[in-house]
Design a protein around this motif. Structure first.
Motif, PDB file in Angstrom:
ATOM      1  N   MET A   1      -6.133 -15.365   2.389  1.00 18.95           N
ATOM      2  CA  MET A   1      -5.741 -14.328   1.331  1.00 18.95           C
ATOM      3  C   MET A   1      -5.291 -13.236   2.209  1.00 18.95           C
ATOM      4  N   LEU A   2      -4.179 -12.630   1.764  1.00 19.17           N
ATOM      5  CA  LEU A   2      -3.354 -11.464   2.429  1.00 19.17           C
ATOM      6  C   LEU A   2      -4.066 -10.221   1.907  1.00 19.17           C
ATOM      7  N   PHE A   3      -4.347  -9.331   2.680  1.00 17.31           N
ATOM      8  CA  PHE A   3      -4.962  -8.049   2.476  1.00 17.31           C
ATOM      9  C   PHE A   3      -4.014  -6.885   2.755  1.00 17.31           C
ATOM     10  N   LYS A   4      -4.373  -5.546   2.167  1.00 15.66           N
ATOM     11  CA  LYS A   4      -3.589  -4.480   2.563  1.00 15.66           C
ATOM     12  C   LYS A   4      -4.440  -3.677   3.277  1.00 15.66           C
ATOM     13  N   ILE A   5      -4.227  -2.934   4.381  1.00 16.40           N
ATOM     14  CA  ILE A   5      -5.269  -1.899   5.076  1.00 16.40           C
ATOM     15  C   ILE A   5      -4.971  -0.584   4.533  1.00 16.40           C
ATOM     16  N   VAL A   6      -6.050  -0.073   3.737  1.00 15.34           N
ATOM     17  CA  VAL A   6      -5.981   0.897   3.143  1.00 15.34           C
ATOM     18  C   VAL A   6      -6.847   2.107   3.372  1.00 15.34           C
ATOM     19  N   GLU A   7      -6.323   3.224   4.022  1.00 14.76           N
ATOM     20  CA  GLU A   7      -7.127   4.412   4.514  1.00 14.76           C
ATOM     21  C   GLU A   7      -8.093   5.128   3.308  1.00 14.76           C
TER      22      GLU A   7
END
Length: 363
Positions: A1-7
């Motif tokens: 699964m592809l994830f986006k790194i969110v601050e």
């Protein structure tokens, strides 16, 4: 699964990226248009290993099968197994394997020579490359397509399908599931990722291989990747063979040239001309290989090939390829087919006969 790194306030968190689907025909065109790059900047029939995780050669796509239906892609693996590749724009669920099995049942009726010569299953224009692939893999013709496999590609899979895959593998039918994920960057750039999520391919598909240094010297085709007379003259004068690919240390070019060992003999091939020379590896690749960082003045080959390997040219044609053994002669007199990729092995006895002929003709 592809994830986006969110601050976030308490640090970084992973946010799943919702995958987008892609139409089956578009996915098929994308896969077929991105076959492996060859040494002369053309594509071969080899399907992209980055997608499939193994070497597969394309036989045909959109094949007419039972009940007026069509199988998406038919390929052949290094063990001579026919491989039905089915594409799904959405999820792969229990039942989709039944469709693939219907196609496989139809195709499995043809074995050996009946499979290789079947125009319904193999594109006529691909025959020469397929013959070369079979020869290089040391496959017995009567063993071709005696076993078959299924590869499914979808953007998600129901895990119940994997249970069916386990059962099929126990019955001798290899089964692999590859999941694709399409995502779009904020600048509009699209990305697609392929990952193997289930694999019950036969063990022989990934045989135990010894490192290059532990094997005996062999004979290989080597497509020099150019039809330019000046480039050929330079390769001879510098006692090298070259490779392009990405032009970076560690890419396919590095892998290819470092796969040779001292004592290997390379029969140089030029598209449209045929066999033009014979070279021998006289030292280990770690001593004879290098990758240039950029093109070099007065080095015409460096404009497109940065990988280099030192060789000893034993016999060579003139700079204009005069004396080359034409592909038609290679096939008729030596039963050797043109290379299906940059470099592939040639049966020893056939190669020895050809080299003796080149020695006599080229001196």
């Amino acid at each position: 699964m592809l994830f986006k790194i969110v601050e976030e306030n308490n640090g970084q968190v992973l946010e799943p990226v919702k995958p987008e689907s892609m139409g089956e025909l578009k996915l098929e065109k994308l896969i077929l248009a991105n076959q492996r790059d060859d040494n002369d900047n053309t594509t071969t029939q080899l399907l992209n290993e980055g997608i499939f995780g193994e070497e597969l050669i394309l036989l045909k796509n959109q094949i007419k099968v039972v009940n007026k239906k069509r199988a998406d892609i038919l390929a052949l693996d290094r063990n001579g197994n026919g491989v039905v590749i089915e594409l799904k724009k959405d999820g792969g669920r229990l039942g989709v394997e039944t469709q693939a099995l219907q196609y496989l049942a139809d195709i499995s009726r043809f074995k050996g020579e009946k499979f290789i010569s079947n125009s319904r299953l193999i594109e006529k224009k691909f025959i020469e490359s397929i013959e070369s692939f079979i020869e290089s893999a040391s496959l017995e013709r009567e063993d071709i397509n005696t076993k078959n496999r299924i590869i499914l590609i979808a953007n998600s899979f129901d895990k119940t399908l994997f249970s069916m895959g386990e059962w099929l593998s126990e019955k001798g039918v290899g089964f692999k599931c590859i999941q694709y994920s399409v995502s779009k960057h904020s600048d509009g750039t699209q990305y697609i990722d392929f990952s193997v999520v289930f694999d019950r391919s036969p063990e022989s598909t990934f045989p135990l291989e010894f490192s290059a240094i532990e094997r005996e010297p062999k004979y290989f085709w080597y497509n020099i990747g150019t039809t330019d007379f000046d480039n050929w003259a330079f390769l001879k004068s510098e006692s090298i063979v070259s490779a392009g690919f990405d032009g970076k240390e560690g890419d396919k070019g590095t892998e290819l040239l470092n796969s040779f060992i001292k004592g290997d003999k390379l029969i140089a091939y030029v598209n449209g001309y045929g066999a033009v020379g014979v070279a021998e590896i006289r030292q280990s690749p770690e001593n004879g290989y290098k990758c240039l960082s950029k093109s070099v003045k007065n080095d015409p080959v460096s404009e497109y090939h940065l990988h280099r390997l030192k060789v000893k040219w034993l016999y060579t044609s003139n700079d204009d390829f005069n004396g080359a053994i034409a592909p038609s002669v290679l096939k008729a007199d030596f039963n050797i087919h043109h290379p299906y990729t940059t470099s592939c092995s040639i049966a020893s006895e056939k190669a020895k006969r050809l080299i003796q002929h080149l020695k006599t003709q080229l001196g």
